[in-house]
Each structure stands twice: as C-alpha cells, then as structure tokens.
Design a protein around this motif. Structure first.
Motif, PDB file in Angstrom:
ATOM      1  N   ARG B 116       0.839  -1.206   0.000  1.00 41.25           N
ATOM      2  CA  ARG B 116       0.000   0.000   0.000  1.00 41.25           C
ATOM      3  C   ARG B 116       0.875   1.259   0.000  1.00 41.25           C
ATOM      4  N   THR B 120       0.913   3.953  -2.948  1.00 41.60           N
ATOM      5  CA  THR B 120       0.574   5.357  -2.700  1.00 41.60           C
ATOM      6  C   THR B 120       1.646   6.268  -3.300  1.00 41.60           C
ATOM      7  N   MET B 122       3.518   5.531  -5.827  1.00 42.87           N
ATOM      8  CA  MET B 122       3.397   5.437  -7.281  1.00 42.87           C
ATOM      9  C   MET B 122       2.176   6.177  -7.810  1.00 42.87           C
ATOM     10  N   ALA B 123       1.258   6.550  -6.928  1.00 41.93           N
ATOM     11  CA  ALA B 123       0.060   7.264  -7.390  1.00 41.93           C
ATOM     12  C   ALA B 123       0.393   8.707  -7.759  1.00 41.93           C
ATOM     13  N   PHE B 124       1.582   9.174  -7.345  1.00 42.99           N
ATOM     14  CA  PHE B 124       2.002  10.540  -7.681  1.00 42.99           C
ATOM     15  C   PHE B 124       2.896  10.502  -8.924  1.00 42.99           C
ATOM     16  N   PRO B 125       2.854  11.571  -9.742  1.00 41.99           N
ATOM     17  CA  PRO B 125       3.944  11.724 -10.707  1.00 41.99           C
ATOM     18  C   PRO B 125       5.209  11.940  -9.880  1.00 41.99           C
ATOM     19  N   LEU B 126       6.257  11.127 -10.111  1.00 37.91           N
ATOM     20  CA  LEU B 126       7.325  11.021  -9.114  1.00 37.91           C
ATOM     21  C   LEU B 126       8.083  12.327  -8.876  1.00 37.91           C
TER      22      LEU B 126
END
Lengths: 337, 281
Positions: B116, B120, B122-126
């Motif tokens: 999780r 989470t 990876m849910a952002f543009p890095l």
C-alpha cells in the motif's frame, strides 16, 4: 461494461485516499510554526495564537484532517500569499496551458515512438533498429531542461526560426477568446489562423523537448511487444496463408502488440507531468508547473500543496482512463472483470 | 567468483558499449574523488575581468557571468552530484530491499502494508512528489536525498518482493529453516544475499534517474544553494544567458550531466546482461 467501469473506479479509490493523506501529512511536516510564519516577525504571542485558531492548527491531527478533507470537497485549496488569489482559481486558470503542452508532447512522442518501434521490430537488426536503440537510450539520459535550453539556443538564437522562448503567445498577438483554454483549439474555433500558428510556434520547442524525454519507454515497449507477437504461431499461419505483409503486420501483429504499449502510457505520463515542471521553467510557460516553482521559491506553501494534489489526481484519472482504454481495446479484459 | 569474472569478460567483449560505460564510470569516479585536487582554478573564485569568456586554451569550458572557470566548477561538482545520487540510491535500497523482501517472504499483512505504501507513492507523478517532499521537509541537500530515495523506493520494493516470493519455498531456504535458523536469519542471511545481483542491477538503473531527479530539483532552485557548484544549478544559471548566445555556461554542465546519466543507464543494462542473460535484448 458498466461493471468494468465500476470495478476500475473502485481500484482508484485507495490511491486517491493515499494521495489525500500524503498531501495532508506533507503540510504538517512544514519546518517551523505556520501560524508564526503567517503572523509575521513582529507578531505578539496572542496574535500567533489567534492565527493558529483561525487556521485550525490548535485542533488535534484527526480533526485537522477532517477539516482538510471538507475543504477539499468544497474545492478550497487555501489562498496563495503571492498572488492573493484562491489556489483553486489560480490552478484552474493555468491548467489549460499545462494540459495543452503535455498532451501535444504525448501526441508527438507517440507519433514518433510507435512507428519507430514497429519498424525496429519488423526490420530487426537493420539500421532503423539501431537508431531505435540509440534514440531510446539517449532520450532517457537527456535532462529535459537541458534539451529545452539547447533547442532554444539552436532554433531561437542561431537559426532564428523559433519565437522567443517566453510564454504561450507572442506579445503582439492577442490570445483567442476563452472556450477550452487550449490556444490551438480556441484559435481554430474563431478561424484566427495567425494566432493558431503563433501558438503552435511557441508550443513546438517545449513540446518537442518533453516528447524526446518520453519517447524511450514507448519505443522500447512497442519494439519488444511487436517482436514477441511477430514470433507467434498465428503470425506464421497468417503469413503461410499468403496474406500481404502489410495486413499481417498491421491487422494481425500490431493490434495485439499495442496492449502492453497502452500500459506503459501510465509511466510515460508520470515522466511527462514531472518534465512539465522543468520545461515550463525553461520556456516561462504560464502553466501550473511554473506557478508551483514560483510559489516554492517564495515559501508560499498552499499553491505547492494544491499543485501536488492536482497533479496526483490528474495522474490517477489518467491511469484510470488508460485502464478503461485497455478494456476497450482488449475484449479479454472485459470478460475477466 | 572466477566463473562470474570470466562470464563478465565474455559479455563485455561481445558488448563494447558496456565496456565504454565502465570506462566512463571510472572517469566519473576519478573526477568525484580527485576533482577538487586537479581543478585548474578555484571553482568559487570570481574575477570580473574574465567574465563570460567563451572556451579558450586557458578556460576549456569558458567562464561564467562572474568570471568563474566552468571546467573547474563542472569537475568539482561531480562529487556532490554523485554523492547525492549514491546516498539516495543506497537509502532507497536499504528501505526498499528490506521491506520488499519481508513482504515477499511473510506475505499477509506485511505484504499488504508495504504494498500500500509503495502504491501510494506510485500514485504521484514522481518528480512532483519529490518537489512536494523537499518543500515540506525543508530546502536542503539532505532532503533532496530523502525525496529521491522515497520516489525510488517502490521500484526496489517491487523487485525485492517478487524475487523473495519466488524463493520463499526454495530448497535452500527450507534447508536453512530446517537447520534451525530463525525467520530473520533466513531472510537476511539467505534470501537477501541471493537476490543481491538483481538488486545491484536495479541500483545501477536507478542511479541515472536519481542524478536526473536531483539535478532537476536543483535546476528549479531546490536543494543545493549557489554559489556551490552543482550541475543542475549551473545549467539554471546558464539558462539566463542562452537567449543572448552565451551557450557554454549551460552546455558543459548539462552535457556532463547527460553523460553521467547515460553512463549509469548503459551500465545498468550491461550489468543486467551479466546477471540475467534471459533479459538480454
């Protein structure tokens, strides 16, 4: 199809929750006391306490989190100290500029990378295959801000065929009336070809520098997946049945090979949205990336937080769209859902 | 060990590009260690009389707006740029490999929690997440390292988890367990060393990305403070002079940065060929 849509939406929910929690935690990690910061240097302890209460910082963390979520639901991202405007309004006015640039870059990247990957796979070992390998390895190694500067130097300063790398439109042209916020579309809607070409000329260099950066994963994946599909028995059968090479490659192989390429689009978007910030800085592009960078440098935190949140939500939405597209292209995924 | 060396030599002889990457890597290391000792000028010394001079015999890469020698600055900056990248990659490896191996080995809640956290991130543009982290934690070099490590973390978790999962019921792991080793010992003493080659490849591949990321952050004004020489900042300073035609200020640090990233990407591909011949392309 509705089931698929709902199940995909459900997978995005934990990501959105995670993003909200992380952006909330990021504000609480701020060094120093935000209340003291907002109050200024000469503030009395009493004034600081007042501001703390006004900002809700005297409440417990879970309570603060609830307030934060409520604010988000009502579209309130706080106020920018530099522009004095609500962050939501600031971001919304700047979003079309960033979106136009990013989408054009993606279109450019796909238009170059996918044919290149297909050709490299079909003519494996030929010069085009080597070209593909060089382009992909060099493309990911090029810092996008450096490519942008190089382009500006060569095309603006040396060759003088590009306009000055500042902003979305030359100062002498008036922007088209606001419909979609995309200058290319808006100018066409009112048949203002001068503004269209002007906007396109400004877009060309930043979009090209972003496209080069995101070419690599697309081209590499297209090549790899075409190669594995072309090795399949059904391709041999199709060839043996005497189908034209064109039909075999495009109708049989490419349709199957395009699936992994779609999954890699998610990664490409992560690249593009990050590169967007740097390219906007280089080309003084009035989008949300430049807005966030300016806010960062003046320690204006609300816009940065709003920016991170907007980008993350955009990225999750894009990934969701990619998932759905995958379902449309591949009927097998639909059956599984 | 000699078998591995022989195999490495065999792969290198068939792949001159990887050999070139190793050579470049050596050069970068040399510049990082001896850079400040061999730099012809003081990287911080300003001199108005020689400001904005194009490359010449005295100043190979020219001078910047304050008359500082760009060659010396690029050379000296190598250490800082590589240190940031190395530190963040090692941090990401420590956090990612340990939690990823545990997730793959134990499964259940450990796997769910670690997964999780990684999802989470990876849910952002890095790069955007890295900006947010540096902005929140404070604008300094340590936080650039932390932010870069965090955005690389999911990549390590993913690989470590998958590899540990495959080996969970392998013969050598069962043997280790049967001889009375505790879980922690099996994990750290048997599984982790076993996946080290794959993790090394991962480290080399993420090195390039870490350098790019750190330079990108300092390009937009985060982390390293001027006048300290750093490639990203030097490109940012040169950006102001591009429109008036002084190309050398941005070009040389930018090209060096590109070369470093290129070197680590090639190195990663080459190491992968040595470690995992199946993935060779």
């Amino acid at each position: 199809m509705l089931n698929l849509l709902l199940s995909r939406l459900a997978t995005a929910i934990p990501s959105v929750l995670g993003v909200i929690v992380v952006t909330f935690l990021l504000t609480r990690l701020l060094p120093g006391d935000p209340a003291a910061y907002f109050a200024g240097l000469a503030a009395t302890p009493q004034a600081v306490a007042e501001i703390r209460a006004k900002l809700g910082l005297d409440k417990s963390l879970p309570e603060q989190f609830l307030v934060y979520v409520q604010d988000l639901l009502s579209g309130n991202l706080g106020t920018s100290l530099t522009t004095g405007q609500p962050v939501t309004a600031d971001i919304l006015t700047r979003l079309p500029a960033s979106a136009e640039l990013t989408l054009l870059a993606l279109f450019l990247a796909a238009a170059i990378a996918i044919p290149l990957g297909v050709l490299a796979a079909v003519k494996q070992g030929s010069w085009i295959d080597h070209l593909c390998r060089i382009v992909t390895t060099a493309g990911v190694s090029l810092p996008v801000f450096f490519t942008g500067l190089l382009f500006a130097y060569v095309f603006y300063y040396l060759l003088q065929i590009a306009p000055a790398p500042t902003g979305r439109l030359d100062a002498f042209l008036t922007p088209p009336p606001h419909r979609t916020g995309f200058y290319l579309i808006d100018s066409l809607l009112v048949r203002n070809t001068e503004a269209f070409w002007g906007a396109l000329a400004q877009l060309a260099l930043p979009a090209a520098s972003m496209a080069i950066f995101s070419l690599a994963p697309l081209a590499r994946m297209t090549r790899g997946s075409m190669l594995s599909v072309l090795g399949g028995d059904f391709i041999r059968t199709a060839r043996a049945s005497g189908l034209a090479p064109r039909t075999v490659i495009f109708t049989y192989a490419f349709r199957n090979a395009v699936l992994p390429v779609i999954t890699v689009l998610g990664m490409v978007f992560s690249f593009l949205l990050g590169a967007n910030v740097l390219v906007e800085t280089v080309f003084a592009w009035p989008g949300i990336g430049l807005y966030a960078v300016n806010a960062l440098l003046t320690s204006d935190y609300a816009p940065v937080q709003g920016f991170v949140l907007t980008m993350a939500v955009l990225y999750i939405t894009l990934n969701l769209a990619i998932d759905l597209l995958y379902g449309l292209v591949d009927p097998r995924v639909r059956l599984d859902a | 060990m000699s078998a591995l060396l022989r195999h490495a030599r065999y792969v290198l002889s068939g792949n001159p590009v990887t050999a070139l990457a190793f050579g470049l890597f050596g050069l970068l290391l040399f510049a990082a260690i001896f850079g400040s000792a061999i730099a012809p000028y003081d990287p911080l010394a300003t001199e108005a009389a020689r400001a904005l001079k194009p490359p010449s015999a005295a100043h190979w890469f020219g001078t910047d707006q304050l008359g500082r020698d760009i060659f010396s600055r690029v050379l000296v900056a190598t250490r800082l740029d590589l240190t940031i990248a190395f530190a963040s990659v090692i941090l990401a490896f420590l956090l990612g490999a340990l939690s990823g191996v545990a997730a793959g080995y134990f499964g259940g809640w450990t796997e769910r929690i670690v997964g999780r956290i990684a999802d989470t991130i990876m849910a952002f543009p890095l790069f955007v997440l890295a900006m947010g982290i540096v902005a929140a934690l404070g604008n300094n070099v340590t936080n650039i390292v932390i932010a870069t490590a965090i955005i690389n973390y999911p990549l390590y978790v993913r690989v470590a988890r998958a590899e540990a999962n495959i080996r969970r019921d392998a013969g050598f792991v069962e043997a280790a367990r049967l001889s009375g080793n505790g879980e922690a010992r099996v994990l750290l003493g048997h599984i982790l060393p076993n996946i080290m080659p794959i993790m090394m490849v991962q480290m080399s591949l993420t090195m390039g990305y870490a350098i790019l990321n750190a330079a990108g952050l300092s390009f937009i004004g985060l982390g390293v403070k001027p006048p300290h020489p750093e490639w990203g900042i030097m490109v940012a300073e040169g950006a102001n002079f591009i429109q008036s035609g002084e190309w050398w200020i941005a070009l040389f640090p930018g090209a060096t940065l590109m070369l470093a990233v290129f070197c680590f990407n090639l190195l990663g591909d080459g190491l992968r060929d040595i470690v995992d011949p199946r993935q060779r392309t």
